[in-house]
Each structure stands twice: as structure tokens, then as C-alpha cells.
Design a protein around this motif. Sequence first.
Motif, PDB file in Angstrom:
ATOM      1  N   GLY A 152      89.165  55.420  73.018  1.00 53.11           N
ATOM      2  CA  GLY A 152      88.295  54.525  73.769  1.00 53.11           C
ATOM      3  C   GLY A 152      88.966  53.888  74.972  1.00 53.11           C
ATOM      4  O   GLY A 152      88.370  53.026  75.620  1.00 53.11           O
ATOM      5  N   THR A 153      90.208  54.298  75.293  1.00 56.07           N
ATOM      6  CA  THR A 153      90.911  53.746  76.455  1.00 56.07           C
ATOM      7  C   THR A 153      91.432  54.887  77.321  1.00 56.07           C
ATOM      8  O   THR A 153      91.419  56.054  76.912  1.00 56.07           O
ATOM      9  N   GLU A 154      91.875  54.555  78.516  1.00 56.78           N
ATOM     10  CA  GLU A 154      92.493  55.529  79.408  1.00 56.78           C
ATOM     11  C   GLU A 154      93.670  54.889  80.122  1.00 56.78           C
ATOM     12  O   GLU A 154      93.677  53.682  80.362  1.00 56.78           O
ATOM     13  N   THR A 155      94.673  55.690  80.421  1.00 58.31           N
ATOM     14  CA  THR A 155      95.846  55.208  81.136  1.00 58.31           C
ATOM     15  C   THR A 155      95.476  55.010  82.606  1.00 58.31           C
ATOM     16  O   THR A 155      94.887  55.900  83.219  1.00 58.31           O
ATOM     17  N   THR A 156      95.809  53.859  83.149  1.00 58.46           N
ATOM     18  CA  THR A 156      95.504  53.585  84.551  1.00 58.46           C
ATOM     19  C   THR A 156      96.739  53.579  85.439  1.00 58.46           C
ATOM     20  O   THR A 156      96.620  53.562  86.649  1.00 58.46           O
ATOM     21  N   GLY A 157      97.907  53.570  84.834  1.00 60.94           N
ATOM     22  CA  GLY A 157      99.125  53.589  85.628  1.00 60.94           C
ATOM     23  C   GLY A 157     100.334  53.334  84.755  1.00 60.94           C
ATOM     24  O   GLY A 157     100.207  52.951  83.593  1.00 60.94           O
ATOM     25  N   VAL A 158     101.486  53.566  85.331  1.00 61.50           N
ATOM     26  CA  VAL A 158     102.754  53.325  84.645  1.00 61.50           C
ATOM     27  C   VAL A 158     103.620  52.508  85.579  1.00 61.50           C
ATOM     28  O   VAL A 158     103.731  52.819  86.771  1.00 61.50           O
ATOM     29  N   GLN A 159     104.233  51.470  85.061  1.00 59.80           N
ATOM     30  CA  GLN A 159     105.098  50.610  85.856  1.00 59.80           C
ATOM     31  C   GLN A 159     106.446  50.530  85.146  1.00 59.80           C
ATOM     32  O   GLN A 159     106.529  50.044  84.024  1.00 59.80           O
ATOM     33  N   VAL A 160     107.489  51.035  85.798  1.00 57.03           N
ATOM     34  CA  VAL A 160     108.820  51.045  85.213  1.00 57.03           C
ATOM     35  C   VAL A 160     109.671  50.005  85.924  1.00 57.03           C
ATOM     36  O   VAL A 160     109.726  49.963  87.158  1.00 57.03           O
ATOM     37  N   ILE A 161     110.333  49.165  85.134  1.00 54.33           N
ATOM     38  CA  ILE A 161     111.293  48.199  85.669  1.00 54.33           C
ATOM     39  C   ILE A 161     112.634  48.504  85.010  1.00 54.33           C
ATOM     40  O   ILE A 161     112.763  48.409  83.788  1.00 54.33           O
ATOM     41  N   ILE A 162     113.601  48.898  85.832  1.00 52.75           N
ATOM     42  CA  ILE A 162     114.936  49.217  85.342  1.00 52.75           C
ATOM     43  C   ILE A 162     115.818  48.009  85.591  1.00 52.75           C
ATOM     44  O   ILE A 162     115.981  47.572  86.736  1.00 52.75           O
TER      45      ILE A 162
END
Length: 144
Positions: free
Chosen positions: A127-137
Motif C-alpha cells: 500500500g506504499t511506494e518509495t518516493t526517494g532515497v536520502q543518504v547522509i554519510i
Amino acid sequence: MNAIHPHRPAPRQGIVELLQAHDIVPTQQRVEIARWLFSEPRHLCAEQLIGLVGEAGCRVSKATVYNTLGLFVGRGLVRELIVDPERVFYDTSTHHHHHFFNVDTSELIDIPEEALAIAHLPEAPLGTETTGVQVIIRIRNSRQ
């Protein structure tokens, strides 16, 4: 936290047009906050923005700054970057990209999206979808 050196604020008329284009009523306080936030591409936390606006002679409450930043996030003008539970930055570059976070200096540094490859993402819950990925190193200064 590092001090932010003030530069010139963005032109008032351009800011008014930007806010209106995003269906935001350009109140005096919102315009002043936006003039400093959008004076150049940057990552600011609310406290840094309060300092910049205050140094420019504009009186704005902490609540107004936080409410305005929340509005700007909601309308897509800035990205909210939560680097840890006590540090939230607002990024004026809204295109997809990632960040280094220097834990010694509290500085965020852009990483172009294409510089980081993610081979596989898990399936989003039903029931959901991925809208983006945010990586903080997280990085720190070398201890030499």
C-alpha cells in the motif's frame, strides 16, 4: 555549530514572486526569512537562520521561523534533512542528492546523486511506494 557568514540577502521582489508561485502569502516575516535562506545554495538549521535574520535587523520569533520552514518544506521550496534527532537542516537545493555530515563541524556537504550507487532497495510495504532515497554519510576531521 559553525557560524554562518552573512552575505547579501536575495532581492525582495524575486522572493515575493517565488513565494507567490508556490501559493505562499508573502508576509513581511516570510519574505525576510526567505531572503536569507535563498541568498545562495546552502544548508541552514533554524537557529542559524534566526541569527542571520536577526543580524539583518529583522525581528522574527523562533516559532515563526520554524512554522515558515515547515511551510516551505510542505510546498517544496526546501528539503528537510534530519541528520540526528537534535539537528535538522533545510537545504535550498531540492534536486535529489546526498550529503556528507561532518560531526566535528556540523557542516553538510553535497554529494551528487550519481556519485552514489544503491544496488537494491527493499520492496516498500504493501500500500506504499518509495518516493526517494536520502543518504547522509557521517564524517569527522582526520585525527593526525
